[in-house]
Design an enzyme around this catalytic site. Structure first.
Site, mmCIF file in Angstrom:
data_model
loop_
_atom_site.group_PDB
_atom_site.id
_atom_site.type_symbol
_atom_site.label_atom_id
_atom_site.label_comp_id
_atom_site.label_asym_id
_atom_site.label_seq_id
_atom_site.Cartn_x
_atom_site.Cartn_y
_atom_site.Cartn_z
ATOM 1 N N ASN A 27 38.180 42.972 25.474
ATOM 2 C CA ASN A 27 37.800 42.379 26.760
ATOM 3 C C ASN A 27 38.053 43.417 27.844
ATOM 4 O O ASN A 27 39.167 43.937 27.952
ATOM 5 C CB ASN A 27 38.632 41.120 27.027
ATOM 6 C CG ASN A 27 38.395 40.528 28.414
ATOM 7 O OD1 ASN A 27 39.281 39.900 28.964
ATOM 8 N ND2 ASN A 27 37.226 40.717 28.978
ATOM 9 N N GLY A 28 37.025 43.721 28.625
ATOM 10 C CA GLY A 28 37.155 44.728 29.675
ATOM 11 C C GLY A 28 35.973 45.661 29.613
ATOM 12 O O GLY A 28 34.941 45.341 29.022
ATOM 13 N N CYS A 41 33.917 38.802 28.555
ATOM 14 C CA CYS A 41 34.447 38.526 27.217
ATOM 15 C C CYS A 41 35.739 37.718 27.241
ATOM 16 O O CYS A 41 36.471 37.707 28.219
ATOM 17 C CB CYS A 41 34.791 39.818 26.482
ATOM 18 S SG CYS A 41 33.450 40.953 26.322
ATOM 19 N N GLY A 53 32.491 33.794 28.147
ATOM 20 C CA GLY A 53 31.336 34.397 27.492
ATOM 21 C C GLY A 53 30.604 33.357 26.679
ATOM 22 O O GLY A 53 31.203 32.723 25.822
ATOM 23 N N TYR A 55 38.125 32.932 40.284
ATOM 24 C CA TYR A 55 36.952 32.366 39.630
ATOM 25 C C TYR A 55 36.953 32.428 38.110
ATOM 26 O O TYR A 55 36.626 31.453 37.454
ATOM 27 C CB TYR A 55 35.695 33.080 40.179
ATOM 28 C CG TYR A 55 34.411 32.663 39.528
ATOM 29 C CD1 TYR A 55 33.921 31.366 39.681
ATOM 30 C CD2 TYR A 55 33.677 33.554 38.754
ATOM 31 C CE1 TYR A 55 32.729 30.974 39.068
ATOM 32 C CE2 TYR A 55 32.487 33.167 38.148
ATOM 33 C CZ TYR A 55 32.023 31.881 38.315
ATOM 34 O OH TYR A 55 30.859 31.499 37.713
#
Ligand code: SF4
Length: 487
Positions: free
Chosen positions: A123-124, A18, A44, A264
């Site tokens: 997010n997570g 996300c 995402g 990344y």
């Protein structure tokens, strides 16, 4: 028709799940949010949503499958999202057995409380969400989605606090795992990071009175916002009427930011922890060249994510850098719902070898990671088919031997190549002349930790490499996941 946004090449990469973005104090906030989400699209790609608040029309939302550029640039969609306060969320593309996301799983989620509405984007990943969800349902909560993030709204509904930020603190004290949350009420923009600060979240200034919150600084850049600072691990900020109020709702803990964001996930033009992501990746290449030199004619990146590390490897080793593999940038839009025959072409859909360059050469290929290893094998085949004399893989992360439970989609442990094979076995299985991964210490040095990894108290989360999880993944343990035995 839903666009086809995933393909066999991408299935062999870890995926960030996300990105979140919010803005307050600007005219037509949803337009700013759409731009921020576009800049965060790498986090995402399956779906996105925006909630905006306008005093006349109240809370409005739009949730769509597909890229931000295909949905949130349309005048008819954006006209439904008026107001000077908005938040948005991009969700990653699910693949394989997990099945497709339903539109009800697309965030932000919304709850109407006695003191007003609140929208939440997360997010997570909450590592105790299964248990929490069970308890909440037993006590009467009715869930609308299958997402762990919806627990936050239901926990807020159960709180007896008198205002929304305090209810959110109560809710987030009950959850475990990784969260960078952006939320909004009718008048406030709220940002929170978990006590370990596993996922990123930054604050920016827009114009005279506006503020923005974004997963990464690249989201601020696209709207011309000035980077102010990172939201600190364990911090909550509540922004209203041009003021930022900070509090620390959680007990103190040492930061354990995700080191894979450096390798990344984050965009190379973002700044993380005061460091350029690009520079960290270039430095990983420098460290790799020092740790694992080899005689060769060319250093080539596996595009795009291997590029900065390949540049660093080339600079340190003196071996010329070259674009031996070319990526087709338009793949995602070219084939809508491809046939099985086209799918089977796999990596060739996205990458092609620069044959004239490669023929007869000893080639060092630099990639960001090896997950299942299937793509590495295909790339090796392509390079050998093009007439390379030797193929040497250099990997800009340590072997990925453990799954992530903090918001990154990883295959089960048995499917991770490094969980079942030694480095030499992986080299033979991929079929290359040599295969070397950067060491954990080398990765930490590249990320700015001159002395490498502090073994007793690591500076980052590196669980997918080390098996040392900073937060015990309680749902997974309950399902039988075996943690690494203490050494
Ligand atoms: S387990 Fe790996 S990918 Fe997940 S948060 Fe930790 S370092 Fe990042």
């Amino acid at each position: 028709m839903r666009p086809f946004l995933s393909h066999p090449f991408d299935d062999d990469k870890l995926k960030e799940e996300c990105g979140v973005f919010g803005v307050i104090g600007v005219t037509d906030a949803a337009n700013f949010v759409a731009l921020g989400m576009h800049a965060l699209q790498h986090r995402g790609q399956e779906a996105g949503g925006i909630v905006a608040y306008d005093p006349e029309t109240g809370f409005n939302n739009a949730r769509r499958f597909g890229y931000v550029r295909d949905n949130f640039t349309k005048a008819d969609v954006m006209a439904t999202l008026p107001g000077s306060l908005a938040i948005g969320h991009v969700r990653y593309s699910t693949a394989g057995s997990k099945g497709a996301t339903a539109i009800r799983d697309v965030q932000p989620f919304f709850g109407e409380f006695s003191m007003g509405g609140c929208a939440v984007a997360h997010n997570g990943n909450l590592t105790n969400a299964t248990q929490l969800r069970k308890e909440l349902i037993e006590r009467g909560s009715i869930f609308q989605s299958s997402s762990d993030s919806e627990c936050i709204i239901h926990l807020m509904a159960r709180s007896i606090q008198k205002n929304i930020p305090e209810r959110m603190k109560d809710a987030l004290r009950a959850v475990e795992g990784a969260f960078s949350v952006i939320a909004m009420t009718r008048t406030k923009l709220i940002g929170v990071r978990d006590p370990l600060g596993v996922r990123p979240l930054v604050l920016g200034k827009v114009g005279d009175d506006g503020y923005a919150l974004s997963s990464e600084t690249c989201g601020l850049d696209i709207i011309g916002a000035e980077f102010v600072r990172e939201i600190e691990p364990g911090e909550m900020v509540v922004i209203s009427k041009g003021k930022v109020e900070s509090s620390r709702p959680f007990g103190s803990a040492k930061s354990r930011f995700c080191i894979f964001e450096h390798v990344y996930f984050s965009r190379p033009d973002s700044i993380l922890g005061g460091r350029s992501v690009y520079e960290t990746r270039r430095q990983i290449g420098v460290e790799l060249a020092k740790e694992s030199p080899v005689e060769a004619d060319l250093v080539c990146p596996v595009p795009d994510s291997g590029t900065p590390a390949a540049i660093g490897y080339s600079q340190q080793s003196g071996i010329p850098y070259a674009m031996g593999i070319i990526r087709n940038q338009y793949m995602g839009r070219t084939f809508i719902e491809p046939t099985e025959q086209i799918r089977n072409m796999g990596v060739r859909l996205k990458l092609n070898v620069n044959r004239a360059l490669i023929r007869g050469k000893r080639v060092i290929l630099v990639d960001d990671s090896v997950v299942r290893g299937t793509t590495s094998r295909k790339i090796k085949d392509m390079i050998l088919d093009a007439g390379a004399a030797e193929v040497h893989f250099r990997i800009a992360s340590p072997p990925t031997a453990w799954p992530c439970f903090y918001g990154v989609d990883t295959p089960e442990r048995e499917k991770l190549l490094a969980a079942t094979m030694s480095e030499d076995e992986m080299r033979d299985w991929i079929g290359v002349d040599s295969l070397k991964f950067i060491s954990l210490d080398g990765l930490y040095r590249a990320a700015g930790e001159a002395k490498g990894r502090d073994k007793t108290c690591p500076q980052y989360c590196d669980a997918c490499f080390s098996g040392e999880y900073p937060v015990a993944p309680s749902d997974q343990i309950a399902k039988g996941f075996a943690m690494k035995a203490a050494e």
